[in-house]
Design an enzyme around this catalytic site. Structure first.
Site, PDB file in Angstrom:
ATOM      1  N   ASN A 393       0.831  -1.206   0.000  1.00  0.00           N
ATOM      2  CA  ASN A 393       0.000   0.000   0.000  1.00  0.00           C
ATOM      3  C   ASN A 393       0.861   1.250   0.000  1.00  0.00           C
ATOM      4  O   ASN A 393       0.812   2.054  -0.925  1.00  0.00           O
ATOM      5  CB  ASN A 393      -0.943   0.018   1.206  1.00  0.00           C
ATOM      6  CG  ASN A 393      -1.854   1.242   1.187  1.00  0.00           C
ATOM      7  OD1 ASN A 393      -2.194   1.744   0.124  1.00  0.00           O
ATOM      8  ND2 ASN A 393      -2.237   1.730   2.360  1.00  0.00           N
ATOM      9  N   ASP A 394       1.712   1.409   1.023  1.00  0.00           N
ATOM     10  CA  ASP A 394       2.496   2.643   1.136  1.00  0.00           C
ATOM     11  C   ASP A 394       3.336   2.915  -0.104  1.00  0.00           C
ATOM     12  O   ASP A 394       3.451   4.053  -0.544  1.00  0.00           O
ATOM     13  CB  ASP A 394       3.416   2.552   2.360  1.00  0.00           C
ATOM     14  CG  ASP A 394       2.638   2.410   3.662  1.00  0.00           C
ATOM     15  OD1 ASP A 394       1.475   2.847   3.701  1.00  0.00           O
ATOM     16  OD2 ASP A 394       3.202   1.847   4.611  1.00  0.00           O
TER      17      ASP A 394
END
Length: 470
Positions: A393-394
């Site tokens: 995600n990040d």
């Protein structure tokens, strides 16, 4: 030092350098590790023999016990826990260097059983300062990675001022110890060293508590460099050449790696260490649930079978947790058999330590030349039909470049998956990643498919659907 011992140390140093050189490539890394370990065995055995403080049975017993603990730890640790293990070993090394320096200073200053020299005093102070910072910082890093305590970014008012004050007082105590108590007459040299010891432990905690999210791999690399420098300082204290050489190698290589990582991410090291960030994130607009394009494995398979000629796969920490590297490699081979072009995009901080994803995919027999670093593949996303993001995600979050969002990943370059025609996320839920920052790509229903599933099971279901031709 006798000539045989000097030659043994020289051989160990050559093996260290040769082993580190082979760590540059995944194909040669395993042999490089073995070569360096053999060099350490030579250095350890030589040191124990020339000091003459232990008998041969005691030396062998210690080597067997220590070797067994290391071998069992390496075999038992899960790939997802490897960053924690590195942090723990960093801490042990830094703490050992600090305790050795403290003991030597005590013997020289209080007991008078060893000669006290200016070089010895200076390096003892530096070894205690750096070693304690590394130990305490590694403990906090371990806690954050293991989700035990002080997770996320922890900050408080005047944090940088407090950090600077602690460092200045610690340096003043160190200078007083070196000067024999002439600067602070009310504090004896050894009392000064004791105060320095505890202040350095506190400084290690203060430096790492505000760091969270995607910066943790950089911090682990920096703490590794600190441990190497502390060990090198201990080498000066003990007049041990091989400890100076090995500590310098670890310190310099860790420093270079830290600078490369922070530079490639566009995040100055000073900002990471001294500019605490808010953990505030924008999860959704107005607190309302936003629609997403939830997809089935058959939907993803149809996209891959009929609309994709070029596919890029992006692995993340969730892939490691689910042990889904084999399924990802199998899907890549299946697509290639059907004439698709498949590549793997690796973000510098994917996972929780440098090279984490490379090791996982190599374990699944993915050819190393299929792995592309961010700077080498980012321009290709615009001409890619489908990007499959598994457990990440990040490192793909466009919010990192959103000037209106102040978050732990603000300013961090990310993989440009938003430029691809289609993006498929395989993850259990819409929960944000390690940095806790919501990803606006989840809600782009025209571009993004969300396959809510365990990473391994989701990939296996997609493989079955692709094979059935749905």
């Amino acid at each position: 030092m006798a000539a045989p011992a000097f030659l043994a140390y020289l051989l160990a140093a050559v093996l260290f350098i040769f082993g580190i050189r082979r760590l540059r490539s995944a194909e040669t890394a395993r042999s490089g590790n073995s070569i360096s370990a053999f060099g350490m065995l030579i250095a350890l055995g030589t040191t124990l023999f020339i000091t003459g403080t232990l008998s041969l049975p005691e030396i062998l017993a210690g080597m067997v016990i220590g070797g067994a603990i290391g071998a069992v730890s390496a075999q038992k640790v899960k790939m997802t826990a490897m960053p924690q293990m590195v942090a723990a070993f960093n801490g042990v090394g830094g703490g050992a260097a600090a305790l050795i320096a403290l003991s030597e200073f005590y013997q020289a200053d209080v007991l008078g059983t060893r000669p006290e020299t200016l070089v010895g005093s200076i390096t003892a102070v530096l070894s205690i300062l750096i070693g304690c910072v590394s130990f305490a910082g590694s403990v906090i890093a371990f806690s954050k990675l293991q989700d035990l305590f002080l997770t996320g970014s922890v900050s408080f008012p005047l944090q940088r001022t407090v950090n600077a004050a602690v460092l200045l007082v610690a340096l003043l105590c160190g200078a007083n110890a070196i000067a024999g108590g002439a600067i602070l007459p009310f504090l004896s040299p050894f009392a000064s060293i004791a105060v320095l010891f505890f202040l350095a432990l506190g400084l290690g905690v203060l430096l790492v508590v505000p760091i969270g999210g995607a910066d943790m791999p950089i911090v682990i690399s920096l703490l590794n460099a600190f441990t190497g420098l502390a060990a090198a300082m201990s080498g000066f204290v003990l007049s041990n050449y091989v400890l100076i050489i090995s500590g310098t190698l670890v310190g310099s290589s860790g420093t270079i790696l830290t600078r490369l990582m922070s530079s490639s991410l566009g995040r100055p090291l000073g900002k990471i260490l001294f500019a605490s960030v808010s953990g505030a994130v924008k999860k959704s607009e107005g607190g309302e649930e936003r629609p997403v394009n939830a997809a089935s494995p058959e939907d993803v398979a149809a996209l891959l079978n009929y609309e994709a000629e070029k596919v890029i796969m992006v692995p993340g920490y969730g892939l490691a947790v689910a042990q889904a590297q084999g399924a990802m490699a199998e899907l890549a081979r299946l697509l290639e058999e059907r004439g698709k072009e498949v590549k793997f995009a690796i973000h510098p901080v994917a996972g929780r330590m440098p090279g984490h994803m490379n090791v996982l995919l190599a374990e699944a027999d993915v050819p190393y030349d299929r792995l592309y670093d961010m700077e080498d593949i980012n321009d290709e996303f615009a001409e890619t039909d489908v990007v499959i993001v598994v457990g990440a995600n990040d490192v793909v979050n466009p919010a990192a470049s959103d000037p209106e969002v102040e978050s732990p990943i603000s300013g961090m370059p990310v993989l440009d998956v938003k430029s691809a025609r289609h993006v498929v996320f395989i993850k259990r839920s819409l929960s944000p990643g390690f940095a806790g920052v919501d990803n606006p790509l989840f809600y782009d229903t025209e571009k993004t498919m969300m396959l809510f599933a365990d990473a391994k099971q989701g990939l296996q279901d997609v493989i079955a659907a692709v094979k059935s031709g749905q």
